[in-house]
Design a protein around this motif. Structure first.
Motif, short mmCIF file in Angstrom:
data_model
loop_
_atom_site.label_atom_id
_atom_site.label_comp_id
_atom_site.label_asym_id
_atom_site.label_seq_id
_atom_site.Cartn_x
_atom_site.Cartn_y
_atom_site.Cartn_z
N ILE A 1 31.99 35.07 -46.01
CA ILE A 1 30.63 34.64 -45.72
C ILE A 1 30.50 33.22 -46.24
O ILE A 1 30.91 32.93 -47.37
CB ILE A 1 29.58 35.53 -46.43
N ALA A 2 29.95 32.33 -45.43
CA ALA A 2 29.76 30.95 -45.85
C ALA A 2 28.30 30.55 -45.70
O ALA A 2 27.66 30.89 -44.70
CB ALA A 2 30.63 30.01 -45.01
N PHE A 3 27.78 29.87 -46.72
CA PHE A 3 26.40 29.38 -46.70
C PHE A 3 26.45 27.86 -46.74
O PHE A 3 27.15 27.27 -47.56
CB PHE A 3 25.63 29.91 -47.91
N GLU B 1 32.08 32.56 -37.93
CA GLU B 1 31.23 32.56 -36.73
C GLU B 1 29.79 32.41 -37.19
O GLU B 1 29.33 33.18 -38.05
CB GLU B 1 31.37 33.87 -35.96
N LEU B 2 29.05 31.45 -36.62
CA LEU B 2 27.64 31.31 -36.97
C LEU B 2 26.92 32.63 -36.75
O LEU B 2 27.18 33.33 -35.77
CB LEU B 2 26.98 30.22 -36.12
N ALA B 3 26.04 32.96 -37.68
CA ALA B 3 25.34 34.25 -37.62
C ALA B 3 23.91 34.08 -38.11
O ALA B 3 23.55 33.06 -38.68
CB ALA B 3 26.08 35.28 -38.47
N GLU B 4 23.12 35.12 -37.90
CA GLU B 4 21.76 35.18 -38.41
C GLU B 4 21.78 35.95 -39.73
O GLU B 4 22.75 36.65 -40.04
CB GLU B 4 20.85 35.87 -37.40
N PHE B 5 20.70 35.86 -40.48
CA PHE B 5 20.65 36.54 -41.76
C PHE B 5 20.55 38.06 -41.63
O PHE B 5 20.81 38.78 -42.58
CB PHE B 5 19.52 35.97 -42.63
N ARG C 1 22.11 27.85 -43.25
CA ARG C 1 22.81 28.51 -42.16
C ARG C 1 23.88 29.39 -42.79
O ARG C 1 24.30 29.18 -43.92
CB ARG C 1 23.46 27.50 -41.21
N VAL C 2 24.32 30.38 -42.01
CA VAL C 2 25.34 31.29 -42.52
C VAL C 2 26.39 31.53 -41.43
O VAL C 2 26.09 31.51 -40.24
CB VAL C 2 24.71 32.64 -42.97
N ALA C 3 27.62 31.71 -41.88
CA ALA C 3 28.71 32.09 -40.98
C ALA C 3 29.37 33.34 -41.56
O ALA C 3 29.59 33.44 -42.77
CB ALA C 3 29.72 30.97 -40.85
N VAL C 4 29.64 34.28 -40.68
CA VAL C 4 30.34 35.51 -41.05
C VAL C 4 31.71 35.44 -40.38
O VAL C 4 31.80 35.35 -39.15
CB VAL C 4 29.57 36.76 -40.60
#
Length: 81
Positions: A72-74, A58-62, A52-55
């Motif tokens: 950016i967090a993975f 905030e949760l985000a899509e790739f 999953r990723v957060a920008v």
């Protein structure tokens, strides 16, 4: 931008956080740049369905844009309980 790694992603890469200079327009493009760095990154980003990723927290899509992003967090998917 700051790139943060959590759980097994951090273990595979060997760092919890790093400052990254990028020309990537999307999270996916950033992932491709990171994968190309070395085998640790390639292993960490081998299966994006396991991430999953957060920008900017905030949760985000790739396919999310990186314009003006500061962080950016993975991380692996969360499990409840």
């Amino acid at each position: 931008m700051d790139v943060l790694y959590f759980a097994w992603v951090r273990e595979r890469i060997g760092a919890p956080k790093e400052q990254v200079e990028t020309n990537a327009d999307t999270v996916s493009e950033l992932v491709e740049e990171l994968r190309a760095r070395d085998d640790r990154y390639a292993a960490a980003f081998a299966d994006l369905s396991a991430l999953r990723v957060a920008v900017d927290q905030e949760l985000a899509e790739f396919d999310a844009p990186l314009a003006d992003a500061k962080e950016i967090a993975f991380f692996p998917p969360m499990t409840g309980g």
